[in-house]
Structure formats: structure tokens, C-alpha cells
Design an enzyme around this catalytic site. Structure first.
Site, PDB file in Angstrom:
ATOM      1  N   MET A  86       0.774  -1.125  -0.095  1.00 60.88           N
ATOM      2  CA  MET A  86      -0.109  -0.098  -0.021  1.00 60.88           C
ATOM      3  C   MET A  86       0.941   1.193   0.116  1.00 60.88           C
ATOM      4  O   MET A  86       2.127   1.302   0.176  1.00 60.88           O
ATOM      5  CB  MET A  86      -0.995   0.144   1.249  1.00 60.88           C
ATOM      6  N   HIS A  87       0.233   2.222  -0.406  1.00 61.06           N
ATOM      7  CA  HIS A  87       0.615   3.740  -0.103  1.00 61.06           C
ATOM      8  C   HIS A  87       1.865   4.177  -1.345  1.00 61.06           C
ATOM      9  O   HIS A  87       1.983   5.426  -1.547  1.00 61.06           O
ATOM     10  CB  HIS A  87       1.148   3.883   1.170  1.00 61.06           C
ATOM     11  N   ASP A 121      -2.429  -4.951  -0.031  1.00 61.69           N
ATOM     12  CA  ASP A 121      -2.011  -6.149   0.369  1.00 61.69           C
ATOM     13  C   ASP A 121      -2.631  -6.666   1.661  1.00 61.69           C
ATOM     14  O   ASP A 121      -2.914  -7.874   1.887  1.00 61.69           O
ATOM     15  CB  ASP A 121      -0.611  -6.198   0.712  1.00 61.69           C
TER      16      ASP A 121
END
Length: 498
Positions: free
Chosen positions: A80-81, A239
Site C-alpha cells: 500500500m501507499h 496487500d
């Protein structure tokens, strides 16, 4: 003809690929290790082209192992991110700034100053933290303005792989929710947030369903991957959301605890709920009309790996994981008064403090290596409990927890979770990981199942079940109390040392 599904996880340390047959059995499993770049302390970057090379290697190896040359659909998962910035030719402008990069403290302050905590709660439902995508965009705008001027698209890691597979830009809600630019309640990009931060919404991709088909493999991508052109690629999931799907954590009352490089507690909810203090995340799940609360421990398995490395010189091999855990198992709960804070790279939940650091407290001459190992494992587990306690204050609890990640392979660590969290802990099969969740989403998108919940009921089964031990739970209540008191006493010290 038997049907097969491919799940791919674009992870930080490896790209993983699974081939799953129509009964849910994993018949091919491969991974390609990934390197991490640390140009400066606190920075963390990767070259997105390495993700594509790793994807090709892992997919080809998994297909070869399975003896499969065709799959019905492909699902994607990923870290992520992390930000992938592309120019108008879809070329990568700079290395991706990752989820565990903490260079953006000034940008987080700017966001809070610009929209306030009230605006954050209302627009995106989450706090401004260094790991999220929006602060990374602002950092590039502040520090690399010439590069920022050429940005035409920002993608998350799995969505960059999707672009190379299909030629199409798209994301889905569970990953978009981690950008700090997505309205988790309304399931759309937040125009209010982008206006406040002066970010052009045109750089963001369309949002599709996690189990919806977003495109098909191009001829070039199919040739490189060894698959059929036109193979459908579904939205997939972030994820943690994909791992929750892969372990069957899709209904209210279930929970997942993950101990990998980082750690997480994930609990599905049926309506969006935002912690008033925004100490815990509220994200969209990879399932329609479902959200989840999530707490994050930045250094979980990484804390034990650090400790193992610290025991030997640079040219020596660290002790085996099983050897260390066996020594910890010989120590009573509470580690004889020794407490460890696992904040080696700062902490997300509940402190949101990039300055926090790891600490041993209570060492005495009677402690041996096993005590230190147990204290590290307990510290990580106490950090998971911090997240669960925040969820309980919001009225969310679980009847059991599904343990996933490398820590789930240790019965000692699973029992510790049961005793510290006060709920039974189970493992599930066939996999329980993010690539398996991606394969489930592919099976739903490929019309084998009518819903993610139906697929989970058909494919996922429990492997074992550990109940909390009353005596150990009582001992951990005392040890957790010691743990909870340390951070408030050290917070000022951490800030002074930053």
C-alpha cells in the site's frame, strides 16, 4: 477443461505468484526477491521496473511448476501507499517512494495545517501519516519541482504492474483508500482533499471494483509472461485487504493478525467507522459494501530479524529463527520483567510517531538471550493488542483471529497472540496470504463464484486452533500494563533525539 487462476502480490521484499485450480488448491507457487534502496536515513525506495521483472520471473516459474500455460483470470495485490510517478509517455519519473519511508513529516504537518483534523476525518477518514501517498506527492512537489511538473499519472505498485499488463490505468477502493486522497465513506476520490492540497485530480486513475475486470493482457505482455493475450485482469486489492480475503476474514466478527516484515490487525466492518482520534485506520475492503479497521505495527518480524542480525558480526551468519524461538519458548510469559518497544523505524498505531524508537527496559544480569528474544516477540504482540484495544473502544471485537505472515508459522508466536489478545487464534489453508486473496478475487471476476464470501467458504478451511491459556493471559495483563506505560514516558525523549 479445468480452470486456473493466477494471484500476484507486488510485495516489498518479493514478488509472489500463485496458480490456483478450480478447487482452490495451490498448484504453483514462486517468488522473485526484491531489493530495497535507502539513499538517506529514513528514506525507502524501489525501482518499479524491478517489480515488472520480478512479476515476469515469478509468474513464469509458478506456471512452470503448475504445468499451466493458460489461466482464466488474474488478480493483483501489492504494498500500500507507495507512489509510482509517470510522465505523459507512461515512463517512470523517479524511484517509487515506499510505504515505510518517513521523509514527509513536514508535508504531513502542511496537510494538517491546511485541512485540520476535522477535514481529514470528513474528507478521507484517516490521519496524515508519513507512509501515505499524498504526503509523498507533496514532498516531490516541494523538493523536486521540475520532476513534479512532468507528473501526469500517479499509480500504486500493483496498478503499475496492471498498466504494463493491460495498457490501462486503474485502481480499486482498498488501495485507493491508503492514499489520503480517497473518500472512504463515499467510495470516490475526494475532490475536497485534492482542492485543498492543490493536486490535479487528472493524475489519479479510475476506480474499479476489486473483483471487476479492469482489462485484458496485451499481446506483448502475454508473450513476456507466457500467457494468453486477452486474459482478464481484475481490480485486486491492497496487500492487507487481499490477505484478509485470502484468510477468509470477510465477515463481521472475524479478525486477522499479521506478523510479516510489518504487522497489522484487520477487522471487517459493514459500515464505515472513523476513530475520533484517527489513531486507527478505516479503509475500504476488497469486497463490495464492506470496510475494515486496521492498525499497523511498522516493525514486527523485522524487529526479530534485526535482533538476530545484531547478535553477530557482519561476516557471520545470524542464529536460525527456530533456534531463537525455541529459546524464547523456555522463558515464562512476561520475560522476567523485560519489556521491548518495537518502534525501530517509528510507529503507526496508536502513536503515529516517526520519532519513536526501539527500547529494552528492565534488563538485569540474570537475563539471557532467550529472555531478549521473548521480549521482542511479546513487544510485537503487545503492539498488535494496542490496535485491538482501539477497535474494542469502537465496539468492534472478534470471536477468533486468523494468524498470517511469517509469524504464523511459529506455534509459540500464535499461542502468544491468543494469550495476549484474549481470543482463539487459528491458521487457515491453503495459503492465507495476499496472493491467494488475489487469486480468489480473480475467481470471482472470472465468474466461478458469485461473491467473495462464497469463494472463501468454498476454498478456505481451518488448519489448527489455539485457545488462550488463562494463566498466561493473566501474566500478560501485567506485562502489557508495563508496556503501555513506557511510550508516554519516553515520547519527549524520542522527540529530543530526532
Amino acid at each position: 477443461m479445468p480452470q486456473h487462476y493466477l494471484g500476484i502480490d507486488v510485495g516489498t521484499t518479493a514478488i509472489k505468484a500463485l496458480i490456483v485450480d478450480e478447487s482452490g488448491t495451490v498448484i504453483g507457487d514462486a517468488e522473485a526477491p526484491q531489493e530495497l534502496s535507502v539513499p538517506q536515513p529514513g528514506w525507502s525506495e524501489q525501482d518499479p521496473s524491478d517489480w515488472w521483472r520480478g512479476t515476469v520471473d515469478a509468474v513464469r516459474a509458478a506456471c512452470s511448476q503448475a504445468g499451466v500455460r493458460d489461466v482464466k483470470a488474474i488478480g493483483l495485490s501489492g504494498q500500500m501507499h507507495s507512489s509510482v510517478l509517470l510522465d505523459d509517455a507512461d515512463e517512470v519519473i523517479r524511484p517509487a517512494i515506499l510505504w515505510n519511508d518517513v521523509r514527509t513529516t513536514d508535508q504531513c504537518r502542511f496537510i494538517v495545517d491546511r485541512v485540520g483534523k476535522t477535514g481529514l476525518r470528513r474528507f478521507v477518514g484517516n490521519p496524515a501519516l508519513e507512509g501515505f501517498t499524498a504526503p509523498k506527492l507533496l514532498w516531490v512537489r516541494d523538493e523536486e519541482p521540475d520532476l513534479f511538473d512532468s507528473v501526469r499519472t500517479v499509480l500504486l505498485p500493483k496498478d503499475y504492474v496492471r498498466l504494463l499488463m493491460t495498457g490501462l490505468r486503474a485502481t480499486e477502493p482498498s488501495d485507493a483508500a491508503g492514499t489520503l486522497l480517497f473518500d472512504v465513506r463515499r467510495n470516490r476520490w475526494s475532490e475536497e482533499m485534492m482542492d485543498a492540497l492543490e493536486i490535479d485530480s487528472a493524475i489519479l486513475p479510475p476506480v474499479r471494483g476489486s473483483a471487476s475486470v479492469t482489462g485484458g493482457l496485451t499481446a506483448d505482455a502475454a508473450d513476456v509472461l507466457g500467457l494468453r493475450a486477452g486474459t482478464p485482469v481484475v481490480g485486486g486489492g491492497a496487500d492487507n485487504a487481499a490477505a484478509a480475503v485470502g484468510s477468509g476474514v470477510v465477515e463481521l466478527g472475524t479478525m486477522q493478525t499479521s506478523i510479516g516484515t510489518s504487522g497489522a490487525v484487520v477487522a471487517p466492518i459493514k459500515r464505515p467507522r472513523v476513530d475520533p482520534g484517527m489513531r486507527i485506520h478505516s479503509f475500504n475492503h476488497a469486497i463490495d459494501n464492506t470496510w475494515y479497521l486496521m492498525g499497523v505495527v511498522l516493525s514486527a518480524g523485522a524487529a526479530l530479524a534485526w535482533f538476530s542480525r545484531s547478535l553477530v558480526g557482519p561476516q557471520s551468519r545470524p542464529p536460525a529463527y527456530d533456534e531463537l524461538v525455541a529459546e524464547a519458548a523456555g522463558v515464562a510469559p512476561g520475560a522476567d520483567g523485560l519489556t521491548f518497544l518495537p518502534y525501530l523505524t517509528g510507529e503507526r498505531t496508536p502513536h503515529a510517531d516517526a520519532n519513536a524508537r526501539g527500547v529494552f527496559v528492565g534488563l538485569h544480569a540474570g537475563h539471557q538471550r532467550g529472555h531478549l528474544v521473548r521480549a521482542v516477540m511479546e513487544g510485537v504482540t503487545f503492539a498488535l493488542r494496542d490496535s485491538l484495544e482501539l477497535m474494542r473502544r469502537l465496539g468492534i471485537d472478534a470471536s477468533e483471529s486468523v494468524a498470517v505472515g511469517g509469524g504464523a508459522r511459529s506455534q509459540v508466536w500464535r499461542q502468544m497472540q491468543a494469550d495476549v489478545l484474549g481470543v482463539p487464534v487459528v491458521r487457515v489453508g491453503p495459503s492465507g496470504g495476499a496472493p491467494y486473496g488475489a487469486a480468489i478475487l480473480a475467481a470471482v471476476g472470472g465468474d466461478q463464484f458469485g461473491s467473495v464470501e462464497e469463494a472463501c467458504r468454498a476454498w478456505i478451511r481451518p488448519l489448527d486452533h489455539l485457545e488462550p491459556d488463562t494463566e498466561a493471559t493473566d501474566a500478560y495483563a501485567v506485562a502489557y500494563g508495563r508496556y503501555r506505560k513506557l511510550y508516554p514516558r519516553l515520547k519527549r525523549h524520542f522527540a529530543e533525539q530526532a
